[in-house]
Design an enzyme around this catalytic site. Structure first.
Site, PDB file in Angstrom:
ATOM      1  CE1 TYR A   1       0.256   1.726   4.341  1.00 53.17           C
ATOM      2  CE2 TYR A   1       0.576  -0.638   4.573  1.00 53.17           C
ATOM      3  CZ  TYR A   1       0.686   0.642   5.087  1.00 53.17           C
ATOM      4  OH  TYR A   1       1.212   0.845   6.331  1.00 53.17           O
TER       5      TYR A   1
ATOM      6  CE1 TYR B   1      -4.663  -8.291  12.738  1.00 51.50           C
ATOM      7  CE2 TYR B   1      -4.629  -6.774  10.873  1.00 51.50           C
ATOM      8  CZ  TYR B   1      -3.979  -7.427  11.917  1.00 51.50           C
ATOM      9  OH  TYR B   1      -2.641  -7.198  12.131  1.00 51.50           O
TER      10      TYR B   1
ATOM     11  CG  ASP C   1      -5.488   1.907   9.065  1.00 50.76           C
ATOM     12  OD1 ASP C   1      -6.335   2.234   9.915  1.00 50.76           O
ATOM     13  OD2 ASP C   1      -4.298   1.715   9.342  1.00 50.76           O
TER      14      ASP C   1
ATOM     15  NE  ARG D   1       0.341   5.991   9.183  1.00 51.63           N
ATOM     16  CZ  ARG D   1       1.485   5.813   9.840  1.00 51.63           C
ATOM     17  NH1 ARG D   1       2.274   6.845  10.105  1.00 51.63           N
ATOM     18  NH2 ARG D   1       1.846   4.622  10.265  1.00 51.63           N
TER      19      ARG D   1
END
Length: 644
Positions: A57, A157, A164, A234
């Protein structure tokens, strides 16, 4: 803690913003930082402490930044870097080296933007990029979802949505849906944002928690809400960038577009509330700026500046947020940008990572986020800083075209072809949307970055069809050879356009060589303004003898104030009489002419010389400044507009 002080103290500089204002000839910051990145990663993008490059990414983030700098400069070095990087991974059959679909990791979709870029351009082996993009899209078909329909961040997950993931997947998903004409994708994209707004927005502060566990089984998850404990800068930055980026692709009439804009407008005042009043930056844990150990963090601050300034530019946010963006950007320059040996740049103050769960386990606590080390020249900070720099550079010049509309004719020129992507008929040649050789995408982008709106005008010119159009461009009217049923210029069109120009309109007439343009009827329009395209072809270039297409743009020219040499091949020269006057002449032939008629202006040239093939920097030598000349012309045309 000493490492953090190293990053945030002695190497920082405070004069870059002032230098940019006092030295207009200096290279823009976006280019300087991009050039620094290329020096750090000349051959491939190796992330962090890895030994080899892999599909990632951060790679996708940087390629997006390079794309924006290339679109703004026409410098082929940036595009070439994108293409070479992709070619290290994308195989002839469209498979992607190091990528595993079965990981169902949203992070792996971000580089899809670059695949879609090359899928639409005139490049060798275009099909492999299309196939690779389709492979990434296939991942979304099987991506595990929450019960409510939200994408799991990764297969490893389960039941978790992270902020994100919205940047990693949704802009690509939206762009793919537009390029491949799959409108149902927009509904799904909108759903992802709606779920984030529902499950991760804190009712008290308006800030967004980093992650959400629908099952509420994770140790980091609140047992009532499923939310993680803190507001990581972030994480919110990824989400903010995703919001303004997906809107680039959403149809204007999509029922959820308005809600996405409301999400932008909801987030902006929240972010400015937590912006440091002195430095303009944001803290790592956003709402706890004064807590011991917390610090100003570079990547999230860059993302917020990008979000705010792009939101203003696109009209989603009030102009007042541009002040917050500027304050933030000045803070980035002062606090995180450093000069090193040879005037090279470095970017400091980016936290290396931030996550939830995993092994070792990340509990989302304040202490956890502060435990992650800072990293110099971390691409998660460098990429957003470049994107923020591009937005700030656009903001410095976008006032010229504000409130103005530039229309390109698709009535007299309406060639069509079978799309290599969808297989359906599509317009091509000199359209704003066309990224292939014959399109006007880059020139249109220059108009847009100057603040103007670009539209197509698919019907005959009338007072109604040109209402609200300030600059109207007619390019290369079709012959019967090019279009089965061409629309020729008729007396009514000449009458309507003459009245429109006299009222203050700015008209651009671009012919072509006589074998590829319907010259006789087009001339009935040109002659109304004292111009006539001659039945002669000049600059007949043989092969790569580019010098045969050279056209000098003399210093002091009223239109071309920055470009000095252009490449225009196979053009029709112009006969000129009052009210027209020559603008550019060569060898006794008039190449370009202008006319003032009533309150309006007419510009004419005998070739559509500003299409992508001759502005994107990939074909003609750099000494020919077509890209720069296109910006000069766009600037001048917007300055002429006198319509009220």
């Amino acid at each position: 803690m000493s490492l953090r002080r190293f990053f945030l103290s002695g190497l920082l500089i405070s004069s870059l913003a002032a230098q940019a204002q006092t030295a207009p000839a200096a290279r823009p910051m976006s280019q300087r930082m991009t050039d620094a990145f290329i020096k750090w990663h000349p051959d491939s993008i190796v992330i962090g402490n890895r030994k080899t490059a892999r599909w990632d990414y951060e790679q996708g983030l940087m390629l997006k930044a390079l794309q924006r700098v290339w679109e703004r400069t026409g410098d082929a070095r940036y595009f070439t870097y994108i293409q070479k990087d992709l070619d290290q991974f994308v195989q002839p059959d469209g498979s992607i080296r190091t990528y595993k679909l079965e990981d169902y990791n949203l992070d792996n979709l971000t580089t899809g933007h670059a695949l879609l870029l090359l899928s639409q351009m005139s490049v060798p082996n275009q099909e492999k990029y299309q196939k690779a993009a389709q492979l990434l899209r296939k991942q979304l078909e099987g991506q595990p979802r929450t019960k409510a329909g939200g994408f799991w961040h990764k297969k490893v997950y389960p039941n978790q949505m992270w902020l994100d993931g919205l940047y990693m997947a949704e802009p690509f998903y939206a762009e793919y849906s537009k390029v491949f004409q799959q409108p149902a994708g927009f509904d799904d994209v909108a759903k992802q944002f709606a779920l984030i707004e529902k499950n991760l927005v804190d009712a008290k502060t308006g800030l967004l928690y980093h992650g959400y566990d629908e099952s509420k089984e994770q140790k980091w998850a609140n047992k009532t809400t499923g939310q993680s404990p803190n507001f990581w800068d972030r994480g919110m930055g990824w989400y903010a960038m995703a919001l303004v980026d997906v809107l680039d692709y959403f149809p204007q009439n999509h029922p959820q577009r308005a809600q996405l804009i409301k999400d932008v407008q909801r987030l902006a005042p929240v972010l400015t509330k937590y912006q440091d009043s002195k430095t303009g930056t944001w803290s790592l844990v956003v709402d706890q700026a004064s807590r011991k150990g917390n610090y100003a963090e570079a990547s999230g601050s860059s993302m917020f500046v990008y979000f705010l300034q792009k939101g203003v530019r696109m009209g989603y946010l009030d102009q007042k947020y541009a002040q917050a963006a500027k304050k933030g950007y000045d803070g980035l320059l002062k606090q995180f940008v450093a000069t090193e040996q040879g005037d090279a740049l470095a970017f400091n103050g980016t936290v290396s990572v931030g996550g939830l769960g995993g092994n070792p386990y990340r509990d989302g606590s304040f202490e956890y986020y502060l435990s992650e080390p800072l990293r110099k020249n971390d691409l998660k900070g460098v990429g957003p800083f470049i994107l923020a720099s591009v937005e700030m550079e656009i903001a410095a010049e976008s006032g010229l075209g504000k409130g103005k509309t530039v229309g390109v004719d698709t009535y007299f020129n309406h060639e069509s072809r079978k799309s290599s992507i969808t297989g359906q008929p599509e317009p091509f040649h000199y359209t704003w949307e066309d990224r292939s050789h014959g399109g006007f995408y880059l020139w249109g982008n220059q108009f847009r970055e100057l603040g103007a709106n670009t539209v197509s005008v698919p019907t005959a010119p009338t007072a109604a069809s040109l209402k609200g159009v300030d600059v109207y461009i007619i390019v290369d009217p079709d012959t019967k050879k090019e279009t089965p049923n061409p629309n020729f210029v008729a007396p009514a069109d000449v009458q309507a356009l003459t009245a429109w120009v006299k009222a203050g309109g700015t008209l651009v007439l671009m012919a072509n060589d006589t074998s590829n343009c319907e010259i006789p009827r087009f001339n009935t329009l040109a002659q109304a303004f004292g111009m006539k395209f001659r039945d002669v072809n000049l600059n007949m270039v043989k092969g790569s003898q580019f010098e045969q297409g050279q056209v000098a743009l003399p210093a002091g020219d009223a239109v071309f104030k920055n470009a000095h040499k252009a490449y225009i091949k196979e053009l029709a020269p112009i006969e000129v009489k009052a009210p027209a006057t020559p603008l550019i002449s060569q060898g006794g032939n008039v190449i370009m002419a202008t006319a003032k008629v009533g309150k309006g202006t007419v510009f004419a040239v005998g070739d559509p010389w500003l299409y992508n093939e001759y502005t994107d920097g990939r074909k003609i030598p750099a000494e020919y400044e077509n890209f720069l000349a296109g910006k000069d012309l766009a600037t001048w045309l917007l300055q002429q507009s006198g319509r009220k």
